[in-house]
Design an enzyme around this catalytic site. Structure first.
Site, mmCIF file in Angstrom:
data_model
loop_
_atom_site.group_PDB
_atom_site.id
_atom_site.type_symbol
_atom_site.label_atom_id
_atom_site.label_comp_id
_atom_site.label_asym_id
_atom_site.label_seq_id
_atom_site.Cartn_x
_atom_site.Cartn_y
_atom_site.Cartn_z
ATOM 1 N N SER A 46 4.357 -2.194 7.636
ATOM 2 C CA SER A 46 3.127 -1.437 7.400
ATOM 3 C C SER A 46 2.014 -1.754 8.383
ATOM 4 O O SER A 46 1.110 -0.940 8.572
ATOM 5 C CB SER A 46 2.636 -1.611 5.954
ATOM 6 N N HIS B 192 -2.328 -5.230 7.952
ATOM 7 C CA HIS B 192 -2.735 -3.822 7.880
ATOM 8 C C HIS B 192 -3.956 -3.570 8.759
ATOM 9 O O HIS B 192 -3.986 -2.633 9.557
ATOM 10 C CB HIS B 192 -3.087 -3.449 6.436
#
Length: 298
Positions: A205, A262
């Site tokens: 991610s 992230h």
């Protein structure tokens, strides 16, 4: 997406659009200044699209041309590798590693985490990034945590965005550009997470957020680039990042989330997107003439 041709902005293209969809030719029209730009999803359909465009130019695109002849449809896997082989291959590697973890779990994890891990008694003792990873020649560990996933939902969520954003980058700018983004984003997002004091983490991610930032910024700065991110999708992705940063994700059962990865990935993607969007061409892909006849979860 592959740039096929440019048309005057006030030209009525409805019949051409209908014919392209009838022949299962995935495409998009975008507005660029006072022009319409036609993009194809699959470059292998250029010849068929060009044939329809030629009929349309000559005014011969009648109702019969909008009925597609039966043809053998490729498999879903074949379509994926045909449209974006690098993105599809990256997904295949992540799935294969996830399945391998089922049989050789600890061995796979220990081989791919950012630093070597030793088990002393009941404790996991991590090595050092500089001495054990870099000086020891295990440079791959700086990148490979992105390939690790610790649950089906973790894997599916990350692979969905790899495909959605990665396919756009590969179609418009080629597999090399996508490869560079993946490597740079994996490196910086992994290091961002490591320097918070975490060694056992994994997930794609950080790369997903880099691709999001890259595609979104170019789509805003170069509307005719062929990139597209729905506004609500951007809101959702940023909202999800903020939600997990508050710790509420852990409270409702999502487990530890690699928030620094992230954020690091998103910043990397925005920086790379800003530099890429300085190119006036917007990184457009191939073009032919309109007159042609052919642990912590990241």
């Amino acid at each position: 997406m592959y740039k096929l041709l440019e048309l005057p902005g006030d030209l009525d293209t409805r019949s051409l659009r209908q014919a392209l969809w009838a022949h299962h030719i995935g495409h998009r029209f975008t507005q660029q200044e006072n022009q319409q730009v036609l993009w194809l999803a699959d470059p292998e359909q250029r010849d068929e699209a060009a044939r329809l465009i030629e009929l349309w130019h000559r005014g011969e695109l009648d109702a019969s041309a909008t009925r597609a002849a039966p043809r053998r449809r490729p498999s879903v896997t074949g379509q994926a590798f045909g449209q974006a082989p690098f993105a599809a291959g990256l997904i295949a590697v992540c799935v294969a590693i996830f399945l391998a973890m089922t049989f050789a779990g600890d061995a796979i994890v220990r081989a791919l985490v950012i630093v070597p891990l030793d088990v002393v008694g009941q404790r996991i003792v991590p090595g050092d990034l500089v001495t054990d990873t870099l000086a020891g020649g295990q440079v791959w560990r700086l990148f490979t945590p992105a390939l690790l996933h610790f649950g089906w939902m973790h894997l599916i969520f990350n692979m969905l965005w790899v495909w959605y954003f990665g396919r756009q980058v590969e179609s418009v700018q080629g597999w090399r550009r996508l490869g560079v983004i993946v490597l740079v984003a994996a490196l910086f997002s992994n290091l961002a997470q490591y320097f918070t004091g975490t060694v056992l983490f994994g997930g794609m991610s950080g790369v997903d957020y880099a691709l999001l930032g890259y595609v979104w910024l170019i789509s805003r700065r170069r509307p005719g680039s062929g990139f597209f991110v729905p506004q609500m999708l951007m809101v959702f992705m940023l909202g999800w990042m903020v939600f997990t940063m508050t710790g509420l994700g852990d409270a409702v059962g999502f487990g530890n989330v690699a928030n620094e990865a992230h954020l690091g990935g998103l910043l990397v993607g925005l920086v790379m997107g800003w530099f890429a969007s300085r190119n006036a061409s917007g990184g457009a892909g191939h073009e032919i003439s309109g007159e042609s006849s052919s642990g912590d979860n990241q």
